[in-house]
Write an enzyme that holds these catalytic residues in place. Structure first.
Site, PDB file in Angstrom:
ATOM      1  N   ASP A   1      33.345  51.559  30.363  1.00 21.90           N
ATOM      2  CA  ASP A   1      33.836  50.178  30.394  1.00 21.90           C
ATOM      3  C   ASP A   1      32.777  49.230  29.849  1.00 21.90           C
ATOM      4  O   ASP A   1      31.714  49.075  30.430  1.00 21.90           O
ATOM      5  CB  ASP A   1      34.172  49.783  31.842  1.00 21.90           C
ATOM      6  CG  ASP A   1      34.836  48.418  31.914  1.00 21.90           C
ATOM      7  OD1 ASP A   1      35.113  47.953  33.034  1.00 21.90           O
ATOM      8  OD2 ASP A   1      35.116  47.816  30.854  1.00 21.90           O
TER       9      ASP A   1
ATOM     10  N   GLU B   1      37.320  51.589  27.951  1.00 27.11           N
ATOM     11  CA  GLU B   1      37.923  50.406  28.578  1.00 27.11           C
ATOM     12  C   GLU B   1      37.327  49.121  28.030  1.00 27.11           C
ATOM     13  O   GLU B   1      36.113  48.935  28.020  1.00 27.11           O
ATOM     14  CB  GLU B   1      37.732  50.467  30.095  1.00 27.11           C
ATOM     15  CG  GLU B   1      38.390  49.354  30.864  1.00 27.11           C
ATOM     16  CD  GLU B   1      38.292  49.522  32.377  1.00 27.11           C
ATOM     17  OE1 GLU B   1      38.171  50.678  32.844  1.00 27.11           O
ATOM     18  OE2 GLU B   1      38.314  48.506  33.081  1.00 27.11           O
TER      19      GLU B   1
ATOM     20  N   LYS C   1      29.430  51.587  33.090  1.00 22.00           N
ATOM     21  CA  LYS C   1      29.302  50.328  32.367  1.00 22.00           C
ATOM     22  C   LYS C   1      28.395  50.506  31.151  1.00 22.00           C
ATOM     23  O   LYS C   1      27.347  51.153  31.226  1.00 22.00           O
ATOM     24  CB  LYS C   1      28.704  49.237  33.278  1.00 22.00           C
ATOM     25  CG  LYS C   1      29.557  48.891  34.499  1.00 22.00           C
ATOM     26  CD  LYS C   1      30.897  48.318  34.120  1.00 22.00           C
ATOM     27  CE  LYS C   1      31.612  47.784  35.357  1.00 22.00           C
ATOM     28  NZ  LYS C   1      32.983  47.296  35.038  1.00 22.00           N
TER      29      LYS C   1
ATOM     30  N   ASP D   1      41.568  45.535  29.754  1.00 25.08           N
ATOM     31  CA  ASP D   1      41.333  44.966  31.095  1.00 25.08           C
ATOM     32  C   ASP D   1      41.302  43.448  30.975  1.00 25.08           C
ATOM     33  O   ASP D   1      42.323  42.781  31.112  1.00 25.08           O
ATOM     34  CB  ASP D   1      40.008  45.536  31.645  1.00 25.08           C
ATOM     35  CG  ASP D   1      39.669  45.041  33.050  1.00 25.08           C
ATOM     36  OD1 ASP D   1      38.855  45.668  33.725  1.00 25.08           O
ATOM     37  OD2 ASP D   1      40.236  44.005  33.472  1.00 25.08           O
TER      38      ASP D   1
ATOM     39  N   LYS E   1      43.673  43.641  37.222  1.00 28.97           N
ATOM     40  CA  LYS E   1      43.117  42.885  38.349  1.00 28.97           C
ATOM     41  C   LYS E   1      44.189  41.927  38.844  1.00 28.97           C
ATOM     42  O   LYS E   1      44.646  41.051  38.099  1.00 28.97           O
ATOM     43  CB  LYS E   1      41.864  42.134  37.922  1.00 28.97           C
ATOM     44  CG  LYS E   1      40.736  43.059  37.484  1.00 28.97           C
ATOM     45  CD  LYS E   1      39.457  42.282  37.259  1.00 28.97           C
ATOM     46  CE  LYS E   1      38.300  43.170  36.889  1.00 28.97           C
ATOM     47  NZ  LYS E   1      38.348  43.656  35.500  1.00 28.97           N
TER      48      LYS E   1
ATOM     49  N   TRP F   1      39.673  50.219  42.539  1.00 25.59           N
ATOM     50  CA  TRP F   1      38.279  49.897  42.809  1.00 25.59           C
ATOM     51  C   TRP F   1      38.264  48.804  43.860  1.00 25.59           C
ATOM     52  O   TRP F   1      39.070  47.862  43.799  1.00 25.59           O
ATOM     53  CB  TRP F   1      37.593  49.394  41.530  1.00 25.59           C
ATOM     54  CG  TRP F   1      36.168  48.984  41.719  1.00 25.59           C
ATOM     55  CD1 TRP F   1      35.048  49.747  41.538  1.00 25.59           C
ATOM     56  CD2 TRP F   1      35.706  47.691  42.148  1.00 25.59           C
ATOM     57  NE1 TRP F   1      33.921  49.010  41.817  1.00 25.59           N
ATOM     58  CE2 TRP F   1      34.294  47.759  42.198  1.00 25.59           C
ATOM     59  CE3 TRP F   1      36.333  46.489  42.496  1.00 25.59           C
ATOM     60  CZ2 TRP F   1      33.505  46.663  42.564  1.00 25.59           C
ATOM     61  CZ3 TRP F   1      35.562  45.408  42.860  1.00 25.59           C
ATOM     62  CH2 TRP F   1      34.157  45.510  42.898  1.00 25.59           C
TER      63      TRP F   1
END
Ligand code: 0XW
Ligand code: MG
Length: 369
Positions: A193, A218, A164, A241, A265, A320
């Site tokens: 990300d 990402e 992150k 994403d 997701k 994930w």
């Protein structure tokens, strides 16, 4: 077969260990919603949706339960095996709130698997793998701490790490990427990300400063247009994403050649039914994807694993799941756990996870024929 009853539970999911830090959110606990659909044959199916807090995207836990309460009366008497009709009835009853609808959709797929004595992945065309790679998300931290987590998680068997960045000084992000890159072993893939936390200029600078480090970049920037502006200006493959918030957004991104892959997701786009379509879109476009969700317990995790098991060949980048941050399991006999960085496809019919409703307490909502 008809839907006879729909029960809805609220359940807190406190984060085990340190807070989960991303560019724009820091989380210490989540609020999940479990849905159980009971049919006139006695078959029951389970679904779950867990937004990543109320500020991450236009989704929130109370909103999920309110939306399900709006939709549920329109589903009583419907056949849960007819997932296309179920989704159509949900859209007739309520515009949007795809995340909430994903829990209903998931429960219907669970029932279908039990009715046909098949695992969900086998209803989705069949598993091409029986174990699927997971990946670990290294939260916002110092370069040294991030590198230490990277060493530890590689030792645990993870072959993909997500680091992150964003929401802080660019220099710290760059130092983190470089420090983590120093400890990556051969064969470990890295995704950086930003969860929309970088401006266009900083995204370009981070990529340039780390041009010799191979990673997937990402969701660097806030909007689809900002990410589109980056095309041709980065030294790294760009994945999207958060801005892929439905199937039309995915189609547009493919048409615009906007990304080299997608962090998908399932709840954001509406659930298993929609993720099956997203899988097909990515397959014909030759674009890899992950099969993730925002958060959630064993039901969400099982759903991600079933979907991930069916993504063909080199187009699957992992699933994930939130299990490393959750204390306990919904079904103690069939926990969804990561071992050596991989997940096994649950064996039972449907999702292969049957929550112990006795542990859930009194439903927040129950509707019946
Ligand atoms: C790593 N995730 C799949 C889990 C968190 O919900 C954030 C998300 C991501 O990749 O953005
Ligand atoms: Mg992401």
């Amino acid at each position: 077969m008809k839907i006879r009853q729909i029960d809805v539970w609220q359940k807190d999911l406190p984060i085990q260990g340190p807070a989960y830090k991303m560019a724009l959110q820091t989380l210490t606990e989540l609020d999940t919603t479990l849905v159980r659909i009971t049919t006139d044959t006695g078959l029951q199916g389970w679904g779950e949706v867990c937004p990543l807090g109320p500020a991450y995207q236009p989704q929130h836990a109370a909103g999920a339960r309110a939306a399900i309460g709006e939709i549920a009366p329109h589903l009583l008497g419907e056949n849960p095996l007819h997932t296309e009709r179920i989704n159509h009835r949900m859209h007739q009853a309520l515009c949007g709130s795809l995340y909430a609808k994903s829990a209903i959709d998931m429960a219907c797929w669970d029932i279908s698997g039990k009715a046909y004595n098949s695992r969900v992945c086998d209803l989705l065309g069949g598993a091409v793998r029986e174990t699927i790679p997971s990946y670990y998300a290294i939260g916002l931290s110092s370069p040294e701490d991030a590198a230490n987590v990277a060493v530890k998680k590689q030792a645990e068997g993870y072959c993909r790490l997500q680091l992150k960045v964003g929401g802080r000084a660019l220099e710290e992000d760059i130092a983190c990427v470089k420090k983590v890159a120093e400890v990556l072993t051969a064969g470990t893939a890295l995704a950086v990300d930003a969860n929309r936390g970088l401006n266009v200029n900083d995204a370009i600078q981070l990529s340039a400063a780390c041009r010799d480090i191979p990673f997937i970049f990402e969701q660097p920037c806030q909007t689809y247009e900002q990410c589109l502006h980056l095309r041709g200006k980065l030294h790294h493959p760009l994945w999207l994403d958060e801005v892929i918030d439905d199937l039309n957004a995915l189609l547009r991104a493919v048409r615009d050649n906007a990304a080299e892959g997608f962090g998908m997701k399932q709840s954001r786009i509406g659930g298993i039914s929609q993720m099956r379509t997203a899988r097909e879109i990515c397959a014909v476009a030759g674009l890899p994807m992950t099969c993730d969700d925002s958060w959630g317990g064993d039901l969400v995790a099982a759903s991600c694993v079933h979907l991930g098991a069916t993504v063909t060949g080199n187009l699957f980048a992992g699933s994930w799941i939130a299990a490393p941050y959750i204390d306990g399991h919904y079904d103690s006999q069939n926990p969804v756990v990561i071992n050596n960085g991989v997940l096994k496809v649950p064996a039972g019919a449907g999702l292969g996870v049957i929550p112990d409703s006795a542990l859930l307490g009194t439903p927040a909502m129950s509707l019946s024929l």
